[in-house]
Scaffold this motif. Sequence first.
Motif, PDB file in Angstrom:
ATOM      1  N   ASN A 100      -9.676  29.710  49.659  1.00 48.30           N
ATOM      2  CA  ASN A 100      -8.954  29.513  50.924  1.00 48.30           C
ATOM      3  C   ASN A 100      -9.113  30.721  51.843  1.00 48.30           C
ATOM      4  O   ASN A 100      -9.363  30.587  53.048  1.00 48.30           O
ATOM      5  CB  ASN A 100      -7.475  29.243  50.648  1.00 48.30           C
ATOM      6  N   ARG A 101      -8.980  31.928  51.272  1.00 48.22           N
ATOM      7  CA  ARG A 101      -9.133  33.141  52.087  1.00 48.22           C
ATOM      8  C   ARG A 101     -10.584  33.286  52.564  1.00 48.22           C
ATOM      9  O   ARG A 101     -10.837  33.714  53.695  1.00 48.22           O
ATOM     10  CB  ARG A 101      -8.708  34.369  51.284  1.00 48.22           C
TER      11      ARG A 101
ATOM     12  N   ASN B 197     -12.604  30.893  53.391  1.00 47.91           N
ATOM     13  CA  ASN B 197     -12.773  30.021  54.552  1.00 47.91           C
ATOM     14  C   ASN B 197     -12.109  30.610  55.793  1.00 47.91           C
ATOM     15  O   ASN B 197     -12.601  30.439  56.912  1.00 47.91           O
ATOM     16  CB  ASN B 197     -12.194  28.641  54.249  1.00 47.91           C
ATOM     17  N   GLU B 198     -10.973  31.305  55.597  1.00 46.17           N
ATOM     18  CA  GLU B 198     -10.311  31.937  56.738  1.00 46.17           C
ATOM     19  C   GLU B 198     -11.148  33.075  57.311  1.00 46.17           C
ATOM     20  O   GLU B 198     -11.248  33.250  58.532  1.00 46.17           O
ATOM     21  CB  GLU B 198      -8.945  32.470  56.309  1.00 46.17           C
TER      22      GLU B 198
ATOM     23  N   ALA C  56     -14.358  31.764  59.187  1.00 47.43           N
ATOM     24  CA  ALA C  56     -14.125  30.790  60.263  1.00 47.43           C
ATOM     25  C   ALA C  56     -14.780  31.267  61.557  1.00 47.43           C
ATOM     26  O   ALA C  56     -14.884  32.474  61.811  1.00 47.43           O
ATOM     27  CB  ALA C  56     -12.626  30.598  60.464  1.00 47.43           C
TER      28      ALA C  56
ATOM     29  N   PRO D  23     -11.881  33.547  63.412  1.00 50.00           N
ATOM     30  CA  PRO D  23     -10.789  33.880  62.490  1.00 50.00           C
ATOM     31  C   PRO D  23      -9.625  34.531  63.221  1.00 50.00           C
ATOM     32  O   PRO D  23      -9.804  35.377  64.095  1.00 50.00           O
ATOM     33  CB  PRO D  23     -11.447  34.852  61.507  1.00 50.00           C
ATOM     34  N   SER D  24      -8.406  34.106  62.847  1.00 50.95           N
ATOM     35  CA  SER D  24      -7.204  34.687  63.467  1.00 50.95           C
ATOM     36  C   SER D  24      -6.881  36.048  62.864  1.00 50.95           C
ATOM     37  O   SER D  24      -6.141  36.834  63.456  1.00 50.95           O
ATOM     38  CB  SER D  24      -6.018  33.734  63.280  1.00 50.95           C
TER      39      SER D  24
END
Length: 225
Positions: free
Chosen positions: A160-161, A163-164, A167, A170-171
């Motif tokens: 999950n991290r 993919n973040e 991205a 990324p935020s």
Amino acid sequence: MKKIKVFSVLALVLAVPIFIAADHVDAPGVAGSSADIADYFAFEPTPGSDHTVFIVDVQSNVLPSLTYGAFDEDVLVEINIDLDGDLVEDQVIQAIPRDGIMYFFGPFNPSSTGLSSQVAFENALGSVEISGTTAITTTTSNGVSLFAGPRQDAFYFDFNRFNEVIAPSPSDNSGFNVPGTDTFDGSNTLSIALEVPNALLGSPSAQNVIGVPVYKTWVTTNRKQ
């Protein structure tokens, strides 16, 4: 003899002591089945040992309840070993399930190499009951230890991290968390494991970076046609 043709192939050169190759979720034709190779391990059980351990993990994301999936009786797993450096198999070990038992054949020198194989019934090595929640192992008369069944997934990855971080926008650009969260914690793979005396395999022709003799080895899965 039952003709077996390749359904999916993953070829990786390994070194001993341990080298790990992870490959979860292959092409759609094999993903989620016991033809899908997740991990392959080859290593000495102890430094300087005259045995080699081979572990093949297939079918990632098996549920912890052990109720999802099983070894496919139409899938033959082959461990291939190159002894002379030409990247062609000189010794082969086969594993195929039948009625809750994993049967092993080899090591043997194949009469043909490449993308098709036959089950080497004349080179029977031994068999072991496929484990459930309790691990079952057996040792053959020539000192080969055998296991087949579900095991904790060895792949540690914060998916999950990941993919973040990758991205498009990324935020949070701070990178990975330390420690991360193992996305695969609690998931299982189906494992086939053998500990084999090197005397049955032949002498390795390669060396790793620290000068230790190693086998060049890869694993394939093959579906009956």
